[in-house]
Design an enzyme around this catalytic site. Structure first.
Site: not given
Ligand SMILES: O=C(O)C[C@H](O)C(=O)O
Length: 472
Positions: A190, A320, A326, A333
């Site tokens: 969970h 980025s 970053k 993805e």
């Protein structure tokens, strides 16, 4: 309007049609090009190749069974083999969104092969003519040829592309499972702190999930590889010589080296594309697997300072355009987007399966395009995942252990000494007062030799996170 000198006049049963002067196709292809300017997406090479393989096998069977003379059959075989190489893929310009039986693409194949055969015969000084319908399409209908070509292309793509790619990915997970077998980390259920596992156990789970995907594909293959060829228009085999289905399918299987078999029931095989739906369902399952695995990986790799930070995913590119330094989990993805596409393709295939009535399904071209795309996407992304991500993943062992020991759920082994409710008091106190579970256990007086206490000499062993990773 294009200059008329760029066109030649061709005819079909509906009349004359202007066809680009250098095109190998004829009137029916040109009509379809003009009728379906819809997606700009045409049949992919492996599908064109499968159509050519069917035409080749049909010419051989027709010659053996007395339907075609040897000269025409040989010319058709040579032309079909040339089409199968991909050299003439640009002669297949018809949109995927076309007649639901694939008649336009079947006729496109017939026309191109007829033209190539005629050119070859003429070059040899022969006056024999090869006709697209009478000779290239002899003993066939779009209704058995086109679905057969989809099943052949899908079988080939599953066996020679996706299964090897998934095997490659599973092997990558397997190596990491071994490498990470002693890296203890917190389990999560969970999305909340649970009892410990090893990173190796998790990667071993991913390996198994991928391998079960391979099993699922293999289980569906007998029905994907079952083809309606020989049934012609409605499954009865009208306009075929005796023995045609057996002979043409044997040749198709031999030349493609694929386990292609004749439909056990030609009426089922003519009317439905259930084998393709089944395969797509297995691909959807694999897509769900990749979605879950890639979500886990990007969560574990999240950070560097504010996330879970349990693993390092290889840095592949600046993440980025505005935030310097970053780096993002781009392969995860991409893979998740592939999974979404495959699930969407499966929905299209499932809906197309309802587009059937009586003796024919009329959603076959879009089923073909979606199925072949799904197979290709899953195969490519599996290899990309292995090469560009999984192989290079590193464990942050200290961080993994720190979080495993910080999980209040590591109190679980104390249940059998002090009971679930007392163990819950320890977990809550540890969280509330930022204590370790050991500190909270001692503070609440649960360590000692009395009834309902944990023996002091067993406490460290019971709270050892490595021991808690269990038996598998
Ligand atoms: O093209 C064919 O061979 C048949 C066509 O799909 C039809 O059933 O009308």
């Amino acid at each position: 309007m294009a200059d008329s000198t760029e066109f030649r006049v061709e005819h079909d049963t509906m009349g004359e049609v202007l066809v680009p002067v250098n095109a190998l196709y004829r009137a029916q292809t040109q009509r379809a090009v003009e009728n379906f300017p819809i997606s700009g997406k045409t049949l992919e090479h492996q599908h064109i190749r499968a159509l050519a393989e069917v035409k080749r096998a049909a010419a051989i069977a027709n010659a053996e069974l007395g339907v075609l003379d040897a000269e025409r059959a040989e010319a058709i075989v040579e032309a079909a083999e040339a089409v199968a190489t991909g050299e003439y893929d640009d002669q297949f310009p018809i949109d995927v969104f076309q007649t639901g039986s694939g008649t336009s693409s079947n006729m496109n194949t017939n026309e191109v092969i007829a033209e190539l055969a005629n050119r070859a015969l003429k070059a040899k000084g022969s006056t024999t003519e090869v006709h697209p319908n009478d000779h290239v399409n002899a003993s066939q209908s779009s209704n058995d040829v086109f679905p057969t070509s989809v099943h052949v292309a899908a079988t080939n793509a599953l066996i020679n592309d996706l299964i090897p790619a998934l095997t490659y990915l599973a092997a990558s997970f397997s190596r990491k499972a071994a490498e990470f077998k002693d890296v203890v980390k917190s389990g999560r259920t969970h999305l909340m702190d649970a009892t410990p596992v090893t990173l190796g156990q998790e990667f071993g789970g991913y390996e198994a999930q991928v391998r079960y995907g391979i099993e699922r594909i293999e289980a569906s293959l007998p029905r994907v590889a079952e083809v309606p060829l020989g049934g012609t228009a409605v499954g009865t085999g009208i306009n075929t010589p005796d023995g045609f289905p057996q002979r043409v399918i044997a040749e198709l299987a031999r030349n493609t080296a694929l386990p292609i078999t004749e439909a056990r029931n030609h009426f089922e095989a003519q009317a439905n594309r259930d084998g393709l739906i089944e395969a797509s369902g297995q691909l959807r399952n694999i897509a769900y697997s990749l979605m879950k695995i890639n979500n886990d990986l990007r969560w574990m790799g999240s950070g560097p300072n504010t996330g879970l930070g349990e693993i390092a995913i290889p840095d592949l590119q600046p993440g980025s355009s505005i935030m310097p330094g970053k780096v993002n989990p781009v392969i995860c993805e991409a893979a998740i987007q592939v999974a979404a596409q495959v699930i969407g393709n499966d929905t299209t295939i499932a809906l197309s399966s309802t587009n059937g009535a009586f003796e024919l399904n009329v959603g076959i071209p879009v089923m073909a395009a979606n199925l072949l795309e799904s197979i290709r996407l899953l195969a490519n992304v599996s290899r990309v995942m292995a090469d560009k991500m999984i192989d290079g993943i590193e464990a942050h062992e200290d961080r993994c252990r720190f979080l495993a020991e910080a999980s209040p759920s590591i109190v679980t082994p104390l249940n059998k000494f002090i009971g679930y409710e007392n163990a819950a008091k320890i977990a809550k106190k540890a969280v509330k007062e930022k204590l370790t579970v050991k500190e909270a256990t001692i503070a609440l007086g649960f360590v000692g030799d009395g009834e309902g206490q944990v023996p002091a000499d067993q406490l460290d062993g019971l709270l050892d996170v490595t021991t808690m990773t269990g038996k598998f």
